[in-house]
Design an enzyme around this catalytic site. Structure first.
Site, PDB file in Angstrom:
ATOM      1  N   SER A 104       0.840  -1.197   0.000  1.00  0.00           N
ATOM      2  CA  SER A 104       0.000   0.000   0.000  1.00  0.00           C
ATOM      3  C   SER A 104       0.884   1.260   0.000  1.00  0.00           C
ATOM      4  O   SER A 104       1.656   1.456  -0.939  1.00  0.00           O
ATOM      5  CB  SER A 104      -0.965  -0.058   1.192  1.00  0.00           C
ATOM      6  OG  SER A 104      -1.990   0.894   1.072  1.00  0.00           O
ATOM      7  N   ASP A 154     -10.205  -3.925  -5.423  1.00  0.00           N
ATOM      8  CA  ASP A 154      -9.603  -3.044  -4.426  1.00  0.00           C
ATOM      9  C   ASP A 154     -10.164  -1.631  -4.584  1.00  0.00           C
ATOM     10  O   ASP A 154      -9.957  -0.986  -5.614  1.00  0.00           O
ATOM     11  CB  ASP A 154      -8.079  -3.022  -4.618  1.00  0.00           C
ATOM     12  CG  ASP A 154      -7.346  -2.375  -3.459  1.00  0.00           C
ATOM     13  OD1 ASP A 154      -7.919  -1.478  -2.810  1.00  0.00           O
ATOM     14  OD2 ASP A 154      -6.185  -2.756  -3.211  1.00  0.00           O
ATOM     15  N   HIS A 185      -8.403  -4.767  -0.826  1.00  0.00           N
ATOM     16  CA  HIS A 185      -7.098  -4.254  -0.410  1.00  0.00           C
ATOM     17  C   HIS A 185      -6.385  -5.174   0.577  1.00  0.00           C
ATOM     18  O   HIS A 185      -5.241  -4.931   0.934  1.00  0.00           O
ATOM     19  CB  HIS A 185      -7.285  -2.861   0.213  1.00  0.00           C
ATOM     20  CG  HIS A 185      -6.047  -2.024   0.210  1.00  0.00           C
ATOM     21  ND1 HIS A 185      -5.385  -1.675  -0.949  1.00  0.00           N
ATOM     22  CD2 HIS A 185      -5.332  -1.459   1.223  1.00  0.00           C
ATOM     23  CE1 HIS A 185      -4.334  -0.929  -0.652  1.00  0.00           C
ATOM     24  NE2 HIS A 185      -4.271  -0.795   0.652  1.00  0.00           N
TER      25      HIS A 185
END
Length: 204
Positions: A104, A154, A185
């Site tokens: 991320s 996501d 995610h």
């Protein structure tokens, strides 16, 4: 740049093993991935910095003005700082292979460093990255093995953005592979299997 530019965890590699730099996601810290890396690749060296930007108390590696909207000047400055930190650690372990893994926000700072200084890494894993801009051409990425992992659904890192990053890396000549799962995610077991395969490749 100093080896102490960030609060971080560091462990020297066993003989013949690489150093893996790990970069946490928003709200994580330097403890997020070293345990996982240790399970996948016992004996690997680890350098795991803590992001030095606070977003309402959550650790990050650079500022953003909204979800998916980056402070580009800050990103450039923080990427240069991170590149200097990595270079200092590389210099302290000459000849040792250096790999990067980020998730991320951590994948985004790793990618930004690759755009600036691709010579710093011999292998990279970008888990759920979001690069909502067009990076400049970077011929230094040629031949670099890069794994991108992501979820098809996501909401934070939309699939078209993930595919655009893959296409950019491929256009630069990187050896890029995209591994998708059917979720969002979150990091899924099948994703970790792909990550482990990349980290373990060629290691005795």
């Amino acid at each position: 740049m100093s080896m102490e530019s960030y609060i971080h965890l560091a462990r020297a590699p066993a003989p013949g093993m690489p150093i893996v730099f790990s970069f946490h996601g928003t709200g994580g810290d330097e403890h997020q991935f070293p345990g996982l890396i240790g399970q996948i690749l016992p004996g690997a060296g680890i350098v795991s910095p803590r992001g030095d930007v606070s977003e309402h108390g959550a650790n990050r590696f650079f500022r953003r003005t909204a979800e998916g909207v980056y402070d580009m000047a800050d990103l450039a400055e923080r990427s240069r700082k991170m590149a200097g930190f990595i270079r200092a650690h590389r210099a302290a372990q000459p000849g040792v292979p250096v790999w990067g893994l980020g998730y991320s926000n951590g994948a985004n700072i790793l990618a930004a460093v690759l755009f600036q200084a691709p010579d710093l890494f011999d292998r990279a894993v970008l888990m759920h990255p979001l690069i909502p801009f067009a990076p400049a051409p970077q011929p230094g990425l040629r031949g670099l093995p890069v794994l991108i992992t992501a979820g098809r659904r996501d909401p934070i890192c939309p699939l078209p953005e993930t595919e655009a990053l893959r296409d950019y890396l491929a256009a630069q000549g990187a050896q890029v592979d995209l591994a998708l799962h059917e979720g969002g995610h979150e990091i899924r077991p099948e994703e970790l299997q792909r990550v482990a395969a990349v980290l373990q490749r060629g290691v005795a």
